[in-house]
Write a protein that holds these residues in place. Structure first.
Motif, PDB file in Angstrom:
ATOM      1  N   VAL A 181       0.834  -1.208   0.000  1.00  0.00           N
ATOM      2  CA  VAL A 181       0.000   0.000   0.000  1.00  0.00           C
ATOM      3  C   VAL A 181       0.862   1.248   0.000  1.00  0.00           C
ATOM      4  CG1 VAL A 181      -1.786   1.263   1.226  1.00  0.00           C
ATOM      5  CG2 VAL A 181      -1.857  -1.211   1.156  1.00  0.00           C
ATOM      6  N   GLY A 182       1.794   1.343   0.982  1.00  0.00           N
ATOM      7  CA  GLY A 182       2.657   2.505   1.033  1.00  0.00           C
ATOM      8  C   GLY A 182       1.874   3.797   1.014  1.00  0.00           C
ATOM      9  N   ARG A 183       2.294   4.704   0.138  1.00  0.00           N
ATOM     10  CA  ARG A 183       1.651   6.010   0.058  1.00  0.00           C
ATOM     11  C   ARG A 183       0.405   6.001  -0.814  1.00  0.00           C
ATOM     12  NH1 ARG A 183       6.657  10.284  -0.768  1.00  0.00           N
ATOM     13  NH2 ARG A 183       7.619   9.992   1.270  1.00  0.00           N
ATOM     14  N   LEU A 184       0.115   4.881  -1.450  1.00  0.00           N
ATOM     15  CA  LEU A 184      -1.045   4.851  -2.351  1.00  0.00           C
ATOM     16  C   LEU A 184      -2.328   5.197  -1.608  1.00  0.00           C
ATOM     17  CD1 LEU A 184      -0.332   1.758  -4.609  1.00  0.00           C
ATOM     18  CD2 LEU A 184      -0.155   4.166  -5.197  1.00  0.00           C
ATOM     19  N   TRP A 185      -2.436   4.738  -0.346  1.00  0.00           N
ATOM     20  CA  TRP A 185      -3.645   5.051   0.418  1.00  0.00           C
ATOM     21  C   TRP A 185      -3.720   6.552   0.697  1.00  0.00           C
ATOM     22  CZ3 TRP A 185      -8.104   2.856   1.418  1.00  0.00           C
ATOM     23  CH2 TRP A 185      -8.905   3.381   2.423  1.00  0.00           C
ATOM     24  N   ASP A 186      -2.587   7.169   1.002  1.00  0.00           N
ATOM     25  CA  ASP A 186      -2.578   8.613   1.224  1.00  0.00           C
ATOM     26  C   ASP A 186      -2.909   9.360  -0.062  1.00  0.00           C
ATOM     27  OD1 ASP A 186      -1.838   8.207   3.862  1.00  0.00           O
ATOM     28  OD2 ASP A 186       0.293   8.278   3.391  1.00  0.00           O
ATOM     29  N   MET A 187      -2.343   8.892  -1.164  1.00  0.00           N
ATOM     30  CA  MET A 187      -2.620   9.543  -2.449  1.00  0.00           C
ATOM     31  C   MET A 187      -4.063   9.356  -2.881  1.00  0.00           C
ATOM     32  SD  MET A 187       0.874   8.380  -4.385  1.00  0.00           S
ATOM     33  CE  MET A 187       0.335   8.962  -6.001  1.00  0.00           C
ATOM     34  N   ALA A 188      -4.717   8.299  -2.366  1.00  0.00           N
ATOM     35  CA  ALA A 188      -6.109   8.030  -2.745  1.00  0.00           C
ATOM     36  C   ALA A 188      -7.078   9.065  -2.195  1.00  0.00           C
ATOM     37  CB  ALA A 188      -6.527   6.634  -2.275  1.00  0.00           C
ATOM     38  N   ALA A 189      -6.576  10.024  -1.399  1.00  0.00           N
ATOM     39  CA  ALA A 189      -7.444  11.104  -0.925  1.00  0.00           C
ATOM     40  C   ALA A 189      -7.912  11.973  -2.084  1.00  0.00           C
ATOM     41  CB  ALA A 189      -6.707  11.962   0.112  1.00  0.00           C
ATOM     42  N   SER A 190      -7.163  11.962  -3.188  1.00  0.00           N
ATOM     43  CA  SER A 190      -7.553  12.729  -4.367  1.00  0.00           C
ATOM     44  C   SER A 190      -8.707  12.026  -5.094  1.00  0.00           C
ATOM     45  CB  SER A 190      -6.369  12.889  -5.322  1.00  0.00           C
ATOM     46  OG  SER A 190      -5.302  13.547  -4.687  1.00  0.00           O
ATOM     47  N   HIS A 191      -9.506  12.815  -5.772  1.00  0.00           N
ATOM     48  CA  HIS A 191     -10.639  12.263  -6.514  1.00  0.00           C
ATOM     49  C   HIS A 191     -10.246  12.085  -7.971  1.00  0.00           C
ATOM     50  CE1 HIS A 191     -14.700  11.537  -7.917  1.00  0.00           C
ATOM     51  NE2 HIS A 191     -14.547  12.507  -8.797  1.00  0.00           N
ATOM     52  N   LEU A 192     -10.536  10.924  -8.526  1.00  0.00           N
ATOM     53  CA  LEU A 192     -10.275  10.662  -9.934  1.00  0.00           C
ATOM     54  C   LEU A 192     -11.567  10.783 -10.732  1.00  0.00           C
ATOM     55  CD1 LEU A 192      -7.874   7.562  -9.923  1.00  0.00           C
ATOM     56  CD2 LEU A 192      -7.301   9.950 -10.314  1.00  0.00           C
ATOM     57  N   SER A 193     -11.541  11.617 -11.759  1.00  0.00           N
ATOM     58  CA  SER A 193     -12.698  11.733 -12.637  1.00  0.00           C
ATOM     59  C   SER A 193     -12.694  10.577 -13.628  1.00  0.00           C
ATOM     60  CB  SER A 193     -12.652  13.066 -13.392  1.00  0.00           C
ATOM     61  OG  SER A 193     -11.546  13.088 -14.280  1.00  0.00           O
ATOM     62  N   GLN A 194     -13.779  10.431 -14.365  1.00  0.00           N
ATOM     63  CA  GLN A 194     -13.857   9.364 -15.359  1.00  0.00           C
ATOM     64  C   GLN A 194     -12.802   9.564 -16.437  1.00  0.00           C
ATOM     65  OE1 GLN A 194     -15.720   6.599 -15.118  1.00  0.00           O
ATOM     66  NE2 GLN A 194     -14.527   5.909 -16.895  1.00  0.00           N
ATOM     67  N   HIS A 195     -12.510  10.829 -16.769  1.00  0.00           N
ATOM     68  CA  HIS A 195     -11.462  11.116 -17.754  1.00  0.00           C
ATOM     69  C   HIS A 195     -10.112  10.633 -17.234  1.00  0.00           C
ATOM     70  CE1 HIS A 195      -8.968  13.251 -20.656  1.00  0.00           C
ATOM     71  NE2 HIS A 195      -8.307  13.798 -19.640  1.00  0.00           N
ATOM     72  N   GLY A 379      -0.667  14.068  -5.157  1.00  0.00           N
ATOM     73  CA  GLY A 379       0.121  13.316  -6.119  1.00  0.00           C
ATOM     74  C   GLY A 379      -0.649  12.838  -7.337  1.00  0.00           C
ATOM     75  N   LEU A 380      -1.862  12.312  -7.117  1.00  0.00           N
ATOM     76  CA  LEU A 380      -2.637  11.815  -8.257  1.00  0.00           C
ATOM     77  C   LEU A 380      -3.035  12.936  -9.202  1.00  0.00           C
ATOM     78  CD1 LEU A 380      -4.982   9.051  -6.801  1.00  0.00           C
ATOM     79  CD2 LEU A 380      -3.020   8.791  -8.304  1.00  0.00           C
ATOM     80  N   GLN A 381      -3.405  14.083  -8.650  1.00  0.00           N
ATOM     81  CA  GLN A 381      -3.757  15.215  -9.508  1.00  0.00           C
ATOM     82  C   GLN A 381      -2.538  15.697 -10.283  1.00  0.00           C
ATOM     83  OE1 GLN A 381      -6.850  16.084  -9.998  1.00  0.00           O
ATOM     84  NE2 GLN A 381      -7.506  14.579  -8.484  1.00  0.00           N
ATOM     85  N   GLU A 382      -1.380  15.693  -9.608  1.00  0.00           N
ATOM     86  CA  GLU A 382      -0.144  16.062 -10.299  1.00  0.00           C
ATOM     87  C   GLU A 382       0.154  15.052 -11.417  1.00  0.00           C
ATOM     88  OE1 GLU A 382       2.687  18.700  -8.861  1.00  0.00           O
ATOM     89  OE2 GLU A 382       0.638  19.373  -9.194  1.00  0.00           O
ATOM     90  N   ALA A 383      -0.070  13.780 -11.131  1.00  0.00           N
ATOM     91  CA  ALA A 383       0.177  12.748 -12.137  1.00  0.00           C
ATOM     92  C   ALA A 383      -0.742  12.918 -13.342  1.00  0.00           C
ATOM     93  CB  ALA A 383      -0.013  11.357 -11.520  1.00  0.00           C
ATOM     94  N   MET A 384      -1.990  13.267 -13.075  1.00  0.00           N
ATOM     95  CA  MET A 384      -2.928  13.469 -14.178  1.00  0.00           C
ATOM     96  C   MET A 384      -2.496  14.650 -15.054  1.00  0.00           C
ATOM     97  SD  MET A 384      -5.120  11.094 -14.051  1.00  0.00           S
ATOM     98  CE  MET A 384      -3.779  10.095 -13.408  1.00  0.00           C
ATOM     99  N   SER A 385      -2.008  15.708 -14.418  1.00  0.00           N
ATOM    100  CA  SER A 385      -1.528  16.865 -15.181  1.00  0.00           C
ATOM    101  C   SER A 385      -0.325  16.481 -16.032  1.00  0.00           C
ATOM    102  CB  SER A 385      -1.157  18.003 -14.228  1.00  0.00           C
ATOM    103  OG  SER A 385      -2.271  18.435 -13.482  1.00  0.00           O
ATOM    104  N   PHE A 386       0.571  15.693 -15.451  1.00  0.00           N
ATOM    105  CA  PHE A 386       1.754  15.256 -16.186  1.00  0.00           C
ATOM    106  C   PHE A 386       1.376  14.372 -17.372  1.00  0.00           C
ATOM    107  CE2 PHE A 386       4.553  11.444 -16.430  1.00  0.00           C
ATOM    108  CZ  PHE A 386       5.544  12.000 -17.215  1.00  0.00           C
ATOM    109  N   LEU A 387       0.503  13.391 -17.127  1.00  0.00           N
ATOM    110  CA  LEU A 387       0.129  12.460 -18.193  1.00  0.00           C
ATOM    111  C   LEU A 387      -0.667  13.144 -19.297  1.00  0.00           C
ATOM    112  CD1 LEU A 387      -0.862   9.340 -16.052  1.00  0.00           C
ATOM    113  CD2 LEU A 387       1.251   9.693 -17.335  1.00  0.00           C
ATOM    114  N   SER A 388      -1.306  14.260 -18.982  1.00  0.00           N
ATOM    115  CA  SER A 388      -2.114  14.981 -19.985  1.00  0.00           C
ATOM    116  C   SER A 388      -1.293  15.988 -20.788  1.00  0.00           C
ATOM    117  CB  SER A 388      -3.274  15.712 -19.288  1.00  0.00           C
ATOM    118  OG  SER A 388      -4.090  14.804 -18.584  1.00  0.00           O
ATOM    119  N   TYR A 389      -0.060  16.248 -20.366  1.00  0.00           N
ATOM    120  CA  TYR A 389       0.758  17.269 -21.029  1.00  0.00           C
ATOM    121  C   TYR A 389       1.172  16.791 -22.419  1.00  0.00           C
ATOM    122  CZ  TYR A 389       4.444  20.748 -21.670  1.00  0.00           C
ATOM    123  OH  TYR A 389       5.231  21.775 -22.152  1.00  0.00           O
ATOM    124  N   ARG A 390       1.088  17.674 -23.414  1.00  0.00           N
ATOM    125  CA  ARG A 390       1.468  17.337 -24.784  1.00  0.00           C
ATOM    126  C   ARG A 390       2.883  17.823 -25.066  1.00  0.00           C
ATOM    127  NH1 ARG A 390      -2.624  14.815 -27.613  1.00  0.00           N
ATOM    128  NH2 ARG A 390      -0.806  14.436 -28.925  1.00  0.00           N
TER     129      ARG A 390
END
Length: 489
Positions: A181-195, A379-390
């Motif tokens: 689990v590690g930090r994944l549970w802490d990072m899960a505080a962020s909300h993931l949209s369907q996108h 972290g998850l929101q940051e990851a989404m921004s990174f993965l969406s960058y062109r």
């Protein structure tokens, strides 16, 4: 006499019991039970969060304190207990007038005063104040229960959001392994949209078709343990040692007031109940319920207990794994398949960092550079921004490497792994930069290059410890090699 603060502390009415009951109720919720039964690691993560919530809620209940009306009522109570019996009876009407706007005890107080007028009782003040004391306890208990319910609702909302996000993460995890689990549970505080979910699933599918990227990431995760630690090794051992401890059973100092059944520490006003046969039963009831006001005592006692110390060891210590610093080339020449490879590799490294409690810092560079902290609170929101960058623009590697070197020179990023993901179609870096790199290598930092092109500049890549070339062909071949002079046998 008791101050408003000490009375509040003394009348907490077993607040630890309230919190324990709340935690038991929280853990019995079906969704939490279902998730925690699937993995002991998640159960520990949830329990850790509940323990943290318990401490935070306890402090918040103490900080919120009492309402202005309740504080005023406590002050009236203190004044009443300080008066003589004659002064108390002569001022009873004034007290009732002061009580009416601030306390619901006014009606009962008026009834008690009327009974005293008809049938005078020499113990009237003690009996009246005991009833008032019980009312104050009930008021504080109700206030704390209300505040606790509000805190519990906030926690449940957070837990359910984490469950939904974590289950989504589980659904996009190609391994399906939730034992770490590690930090994944802490990072899960962020909300993931369907996108966001769709985007993650796209990269998981990409990784399934290109498993060699996963192999590179896993080897990068093991690199920290392949460096020999300098200096003598220390092995934790347990020894017995006599240490002083604060004990409530050692009557050295009076530290406050508490509720108990200890008659040897009884407050004088409680013993007054025994002087009247009519009130004696009240005393014994409070004795059985452990609600007699006692002096709270504490002192120091010496006990032998096990303490952990470090002793020299001949075995090789396990190296503490430091953070990942990932520099990703976001130039136009990396668009298309290389871009997907770079993002997928960074995503895998983020997951490894999260499960191993390591920081993960990503920097995109082209003509400028953008930074993302993938294992922070967002972290998850940051990851989404990174993965969406062109990816677009030119390649300017020097500023981002300078930034990474500055980070690695700080305390937070010691024993770090710098991973540069690029096509390495760029000139060799300056001699001054190479000197900085070599100095940081001597401090057990590691430098990795992942080339996504067969046209990478060998002179540029020569400053890295380990180099991989992932050639993005249809076959998805992986060449795991050391460059000239650094080949691994």
């Amino acid at each position: 006499m008791l101050s408003a603060e000490s009375l509040n502390m003394g009348l907490m009415l077993a607040e630890s019991g309230l919190l324990d009951a709340a935690m038991t109720e929280l853990m019995s919720h079906p969704q939490l039970l279902l998730l925690t039964e699937r993995s002991p690691a998640i159960k520990r993560a949830v329990q850790k969060q509940l323990d943290k919530w318990r401490g935070h809620t306890k402090r918040k209940l103490m900080q919120q304190g009492l309402s202005p009306a309740l504080k005023q009522e406590i002050q009236l109570y203190e004044q009443a207990t300080e008066k003589s019996a004659r002064a108390f009876e002569s001022d009873i009407q004034t007290l009732l007038a002061d009580l009416e706007p601030v306390s619901s005890f006014h009606a009962q107080a008026s009834s008690l005063a009327a009974q005293q007028a008809e049938h005078p009782d020499p113990m009237f003040q003690s009996y009246f104040c005991n009833k008032w004391h019980a009312h104050l306890k009930a008021e504080i208990h109700a206030l704390q229960s209300e505040n606790l319910e509000a805190q519990k609702e906030k926690l449940l909302d957070d837990l359910y959001r984490r469950i939904a996000t974590y289950q989504t993460m589980d659904g996009v995890d190609q391994s399906g392994d939730i034992s770490k689990v590690g930090r994944l549970w802490d990072m899960a505080a962020s909300h993931l949209s369907q996108h966001d979910v769709t985007l993650l699933k796209r990269f998981v599918t990409f990784l399934e078709k290109n498993p060699d990227l996963q192999a590179i990431a896993e080897q990068l995760g093991r690199m920290a343990n392949q460096v020999s630690a300098s200096g003598p090794s220390q092995q934790p051992t347990e020894t017995l040692k006599t240490v002083p401890e604060r004990q409530v059973d050692v009557p050295d100092d009076i530290t406050g007031i508490c509720q108990s059944d200890r008659v040897d520490r009884l407050l004088p006003n409680e013993a007054v109940l025994l002087s009247d046969p009519a009130l004696e039963v009240v005393f014994y009831k409070q004795l059985v319920d452990k609600q007699l006001l006692n002096y709270q005592l504490s002192g120091k006692a010496h006990r032998r207990q096990k303490v952990e110390t470090n002793a020299p060891s001949q075995s090789k210590p396990e190296q503490i794994k430091g953070p990942f610093i990932i520099a990703v080339d976001a130039s136009g020449s990396m668009s298309g398949f290389p871009e997907q490879c770079a993002k997928a590799l960074a995503y895998v490294l983020m997951r490894i960092a999260a499960t191993e409690h390591r920081d993960c810092y990503v920097m995109l560079f082209s003509t400028d550079h953008i930074s993302y902290e993938l294992t922070g609170e967002q972290g998850l929101q940051e990851a989404m921004s990174f993965l969406s960058y062109r990816f677009h623009g030119g390649t300017d590697m020097a500023p981002v490497i300078d930034k990474a070197l500055d980070l690695m020179a700080g305390d937070r990023y010691q024993n770090a792994d710098l991973v540069v993901v690029s096509d390495f179609i760029a000139p060799k870096q300056s001699d001054a930069m190479i000197e900085k790199v070599n100095a940081l290598k001597a401090q057990q930092n590691r430098f990795h290059a992942v080339s996504l092109s067969k046209y990478g500049n060998p002179e540029l890549m020569a400053m890295f410890d380990h180099c991989w070339r992932y050639q993005p062909s249809l076959a998805g071949r992986l060449v795991n090699q050391w460059w000239p002079g650094k080949r691994d046998h």
